[in-house]
Scaffold this active site. Structure first.
Site, PDB file in Angstrom:
ATOM      1  N   LYS A 489     -18.217 -41.782   3.048  1.00 49.29           N
ATOM      2  CA  LYS A 489     -18.449 -42.999   4.144  1.00 49.29           C
ATOM      3  C   LYS A 489     -20.196 -43.260   3.906  1.00 49.29           C
ATOM      4  O   LYS A 489     -20.834 -42.241   3.615  1.00 49.29           O
ATOM      5  CB  LYS A 489     -18.231 -42.393   5.497  1.00 49.29           C
ATOM      6  CG  LYS A 489     -18.951 -41.253   5.868  1.00 49.29           C
ATOM      7  CD  LYS A 489     -18.320 -40.782   7.074  1.00 49.29           C
ATOM      8  CE  LYS A 489     -18.994 -39.573   7.732  1.00 49.29           C
ATOM      9  NZ  LYS A 489     -18.269 -38.715   8.750  1.00 49.29           N
ATOM     10  N   TYR A 714     -51.829 -51.716  12.136  1.00 49.76           N
ATOM     11  CA  TYR A 714     -51.339 -52.565  13.126  1.00 49.76           C
ATOM     12  C   TYR A 714     -52.002 -51.896  14.353  1.00 49.76           C
ATOM     13  O   TYR A 714     -51.917 -50.720  14.398  1.00 49.76           O
ATOM     14  CB  TYR A 714     -50.031 -52.643  13.492  1.00 49.76           C
ATOM     15  CG  TYR A 714     -49.318 -53.755  12.293  1.00 49.76           C
ATOM     16  CD1 TYR A 714     -49.889 -55.032  12.266  1.00 49.76           C
ATOM     17  CD2 TYR A 714     -48.464 -53.496  11.288  1.00 49.76           C
ATOM     18  CE1 TYR A 714     -49.399 -55.996  11.426  1.00 49.76           C
ATOM     19  CE2 TYR A 714     -47.933 -54.334  10.475  1.00 49.76           C
ATOM     20  CZ  TYR A 714     -48.480 -55.615  10.662  1.00 49.76           C
ATOM     21  OH  TYR A 714     -47.983 -56.544   9.755  1.00 49.76           O
TER      22      TYR A 714
HETATM   23  C1  LIG Z   1     -18.166 -37.490   8.757  1.00 52.06           C
HETATM   24  C2  LIG Z   1     -16.968 -36.665   9.072  1.00 52.06           C
HETATM   25  C3  LIG Z   1     -16.803 -35.465   8.382  1.00 52.06           C
HETATM   26  C4  LIG Z   1     -17.711 -34.782   7.296  1.00 52.06           C
HETATM   27  O1  LIG Z   1     -18.621 -33.971   8.251  1.00 52.06           O
HETATM   28  P1  LIG Z   1     -19.901 -33.040   7.803  1.00 52.06           P
HETATM   29  O2  LIG Z   1     -20.419 -32.615   8.696  1.00 52.06           O
HETATM   30  O3  LIG Z   1     -20.712 -33.810   7.014  1.00 52.06           O
HETATM   31  O4  LIG Z   1     -18.928 -32.140   6.639  1.00 52.06           O
HETATM   32  C5  LIG Z   1     -15.523 -34.729   8.635  1.00 52.06           C
HETATM   33  N1  LIG Z   1     -14.471 -35.255   9.276  1.00 52.06           N
HETATM   34  C6  LIG Z   1     -14.728 -36.617   9.823  1.00 52.06           C
HETATM   35  C7  LIG Z   1     -13.776 -37.298  10.782  1.00 52.06           C
HETATM   36  C8  LIG Z   1     -15.890 -37.116   9.637  1.00 52.06           C
HETATM   37  O5  LIG Z   1     -16.076 -38.418  10.128  1.00 52.06           O
END
Ligand SMILES: *Cc1c(COP(=O)(O)O)cnc(C)c1O
Length: 819
Positions: A489, A714
């Site tokens: 993701k 700035y």
């Molecule tokens: C992002 C996510 C993960 C992965 O988590 P990590 O701590 O990055 O391994 C697993 N399950 C769900 C539902 C997530 O949204």
């Protein structure tokens, strides 16, 4: 001397192994350990090695690629493939090594063996550059220096070679004897041994003594006394020794090391005379490796003048393939590693892992393969390109053009790089993946420059090998049969889209997960065919989800009903994933909704529950372990209730990265690997065992000297009461470098110094306080890397690595490296 010919029967005899032969006279030329990289299957022998994964599992794949000769330990495969030759041994790795020893014993060429903790591959490649005019050299490909890599390297020796240069690397005690027996070096070279005592050894001394075992039988041993301070001088290997040092008496006593802007000038006392040389490098590691090469040339009998002339011409060694975005939506693979057949095969494998474009083009110069005549060479290349299903070849060079007829697909030929460049405007490159591979003298850097988009000088470098290493790390932590869903993701936590998905697909993860439908659609367009779960499926995207065969996460009755309505009457068993709320209280079904959910699911044939899952809220934090335990229990109860209703068994999963190592009983049927893939796991102290996958770099645009009392940026936030020097770099908050890093909170690495920001961070730029440090425009500033790592950045602005990574904007170019 002649090349030995090995038939399958010969090899079985060498290995004193049992056989089941269909045709024992088949000649073997290639030893294969990976079913994905096969050159000429008829003459290949596949070794089912058992390292990360049991190689027997890939016999089927190798068979599909037309390999018919196998070395195995498990006899059950014999009956499954009646048309194959099988050699049955107790240990396939030992068999591979034994065969390499037999091959090595056949030749009496001169062999240089190299070991040490750092610099082995560079020293090997440089010695190759330095000695290639005098010898016909065989050397380890890339950094093939392991228990597997060394036998494969030695197997390449043929009768024309009169010098071998092989590297050996070990990670634990009792490994070197094997490698020494395979390499049998007469000349030994020790490179930097490193400060830390590595994990597989009980002490630094043990590490050194183990490494020196490579040289036990050498005539000549080349070393620096600083590398061997743990050992007694009388215990040093070699009938003769040649030492070099910058600190103490030695055969080559280096007395001056003077780096300039572009190179480094060295002076030394050698045989009571003062001698000198210039290395075309200025960084510390290259200078040290250059000294080793200097010592080696002198020890081999070259004069100081010859050594100087040759060293001056060394060129940098890059063994990495770079994957970049190119013009007209092309992907460009830039390969500046040496131009020979074995490196071409490696590059073609990487090209074939790319699914984003269906068209694949290779721009190839003439190759120089000593000891092969041109017809054989280009026939082999043509076969290789055809096998790898290359659509188009652009050949550059007079020799390759002569053999145009051998290539039975779209081709164009140019006599030299200049002619190609002159014709560039008339050539079409569009939506294709292009491998650019040329011998050094063809200067293909000029071609890849034409093909790649101009890179705004802030670059996120992603090391794909490091990522694979992290995947293997977690593979070794999960129980047999547990599947892996890789979380990609948010552009794979900022690292990329199809580039990462291609890699994960190639390395056979079971599932991918994205947040939104768009992300999944982009992956499908890039040729990713793994199942993909979409965690936040918006109703407006259902049609696209179904069209692209994406699998929605269903977290409420409402969304389930809507999704069922979007499916047509003909849809049957469409895969969905049921999310249970076990305590996160974000998305998911609660206990009291399970009955109704079950009714709905049972009443519809349109969907099939592929998996049931939940998410842990604090899997890495010991203070919440009680809660995590409860979450796992609660999830199991609810999930099993649902399974009972359904009457079939979907995959159950709850563990994220930190859950994998800390909660083995939460691994269930599948784990969801996220941040660990990218190199972070708060369950591991300092991410021990994981590789750094990403480096963010930018460039200095201008350097200024300020008088006392002047201010920077700035709102005059940066104050310099005593005056000083500042550097402006090309990264700002629009690139993802948060404003919170302003006013000295954030630091960057500039020429080895950690320097603070000064003043506020601007949209596209940041100013650094470089008072007292030598910096000039064009210098590289490192925002984060292994040393100055993301964990520290996260601490500086009180956030977590996830946020630092995903903030890096899409404007920052991603460049992928693959060895
Ligand atoms: C992002 C996510 C993960 C992965 O988590 P990590 O701590 O990055 O391994 C697993 N399950 C769900 C539902 C997530 O949204």
């Amino acid at each position: 001397m002649q090349n030995p010919i090995y038939t399958v029967l010969n090899i079985a005899e060498i290995l004193k192994a049992d056989v089941k032969l269909v045709n024992g006279q088949t000649v073997i030329q290639y030893l294969i350990i990976d079913s994905r990289s096969v050159l000429i299957p008829e003459n290949s022998l596949f070794f089912a090695l058992c390292s990360h994964r049991d190689g027997h599992g890939f016999i089927k794949d190798a068979y599909k690629k037309e390999i018919r000769n196998f070395v195995i330990t498990e006899e059950k495969y014999i009956s499954q493939y009646p048309d194959c030759n099988f050699i049955v041994v107790d240990d396939t790795l030992i068999a591979l090594q034994k065969l390499a020893i037999e091959h090595r014993n056949h030749f009496n060429l001169k062999v240089l063996g190299i070991t040490g903790s750092n610099g082995k591959t560079i020293v090997k490649e440089w010695l190759y550059q330095l000695l290639a005019v005098d010898y016909n050299i065989v050397r380890s490909p890339k950094s093939y220096n392991s228990q597997i890599g060394v036998p494969l390297s030695v197997w390449q020796i043929d009768a024309d070679n009169n010098l071998g240069i092989f590297e050996a690397g070990i990670s634990a005690a009792n490994e070197m004897e094997n490698l020494a027996e395979i390499i049998q070096p007469q000349i030994g070279i020790l490179t930097n041994i490193g400060e830390a005592h590595a994990e597989g050894f009980s002490s630094k001394q043990e590490k050194l003594e183990e490494k020196l075992k490579l040289f036990a039988a050498t005539e000549l041993f080349i070393y620096s006394p600083e590398y061997v301070s743990e050992t007694n001088f009388n215990d040093l290997p070699g009938k003769k020794q040649f030492s070099w040092s910058t600190k103490q008496g030695a055969d080559l006593r280096i007395i001056a090391v003077e780096p300039t802007d572009v190179n480094c000038y060295l002076r030394a006392i050698y045989q009571d005379k003062e001698i000198e040389c210039t290395l075309p490098f200025k960084d510390k590691a290259s200078i040290e490796n250059g000294m080793i090469c200097w010592a080696t040339l002198l020890a081999l009998g070259y004069s100081a003048e010859q050594a100087d002339l040759r060293l001056e011409k060394l060129s940098p060694v890059s063994m990495r393939l770079e994957l970049k975005n190119g013009i007209n939506q092309c992907s460009i693979i830039d390969d500046s590693y040496s131009a020979d057949i074995s490196s071409l095969a490696i590059a073609l494998d990487f090209l074939n892992q790319q699914n984003q474009h269906s068209k694949k083009t290779v721009i190839l110069s003439e190759l120089f393969e000593t000891g092969k005549d041109d017809l054989d060479l280009y026939t082999e290349i043509a076969d290789l390109l055809a096998q790898k299903k290359i659509n188009r070849l652009i050949g550059i060079g007079i020799q390759i053009s002569k053999y145009a007829k051998l290539f039975k697909f779209e081709t164009q030929f140019f006599h030299d790089t200049n002619t190609f460049i002159e014709s560039f405007a008339g050539l079409h490159f569009n939506h294709e993946t292009i491998l650019v591979k040329g011998a050094r003298r063809f200067e293909f850097g000029r071609i890849s420059k034409l093909l790649t988009q101009k890179i705004h000088d802030t670059v996120l470098e992603i090391d794909l090998n490091a990522m694979v290493g992290n995947l293997q790390f977690y593979r070794s932590k999960i129980k047999a049969g547990v599947k892996i869903m890789a979380m990609v993701k948010a552009f794979s936590y900022g690292s990329g889209s199809f580039e990462i998905a291609n890699l994960l697909q190639f390395h056979k993860v079971d599932y991918l997960a994205v947040a939104y439908a768009d992300e999944g659609i982009a992956l499908r367009k890039a040729g990713i065919n793994l199942p993909i779960m979409v965690m936040s499926p918006e109703e407006s995207a259902f049609e696209a989800i179904i069209k692209n065969n994406l699998e929605p996460e269903i977290y409420s009755l409402e969304i389930l009903n809507n999704f069922l309505n979007s499916l047509s009457d003909y849809d049957f068993n469409y895969p969905i994933h049921i999310k249970i709320d076990s305590g996160m209280h974000r998305l998911g079904f609660d206990t009291n909704e399970i009955d109704e959910l079950s009714e709905l699911l049972k009443g519809s044939q349109k969907v099939k529950v592929q998996s049931i899952f939940s998410h842990l809220v604090a899997s890495s934090e010991a203070e919440h372990d009680g809660f995590t335990q409860q979450q796992i229990e609660k999830f199991k109860v609810i999930a099993n209730q649902l399974v009972d209703y359904l009457g079939y068994k979907p995959l159950l999963h709850i563990a994220n990265t930190s859950g994998i190592s800390r909660w083995p009983d939460g691994q269930l049927d599948m784990v969801r690997l996220g941040i660990g893939l990218y190199g972070f796991d708060s369950a591991l102290l300092n991410n021990r065992g994981l590789n750094t996958t990403m480096i963010l770099k930018t460039t200095v645009t201008q350097v200024k000297t300020l008088d006392a009392g002047e201010t920077v940026g700035y709102s005059r936030k940066g104050v310099m009461p005593n005056g000083g020097k500042i550097a402006t770099v090309k990264i700002g908050y629009a690139d993802g470098y948060s404003r919170a890093f302003g006013n000295g909170v954030g630091k960057m690495l500039l020429n080895g110094n950690l320097v603070p920001t000064i003043g506020s961070i601007c949209m596209d730029m940041t100013m650094l306080d470089i008072t007292g440090i030598d910096v000039k425009p064009g210098d590289e500033a490192i925002v984060f890397n292994q040393e100055h790592n993301i964990m520290e950045l996260a601490k500086e602005i009180n956030t977590i690595p996830y946020e630092i990574l995903t903030n890096i904007s899409q404007r920052v170019k991603r460049v992928y490296f693959y060895e």
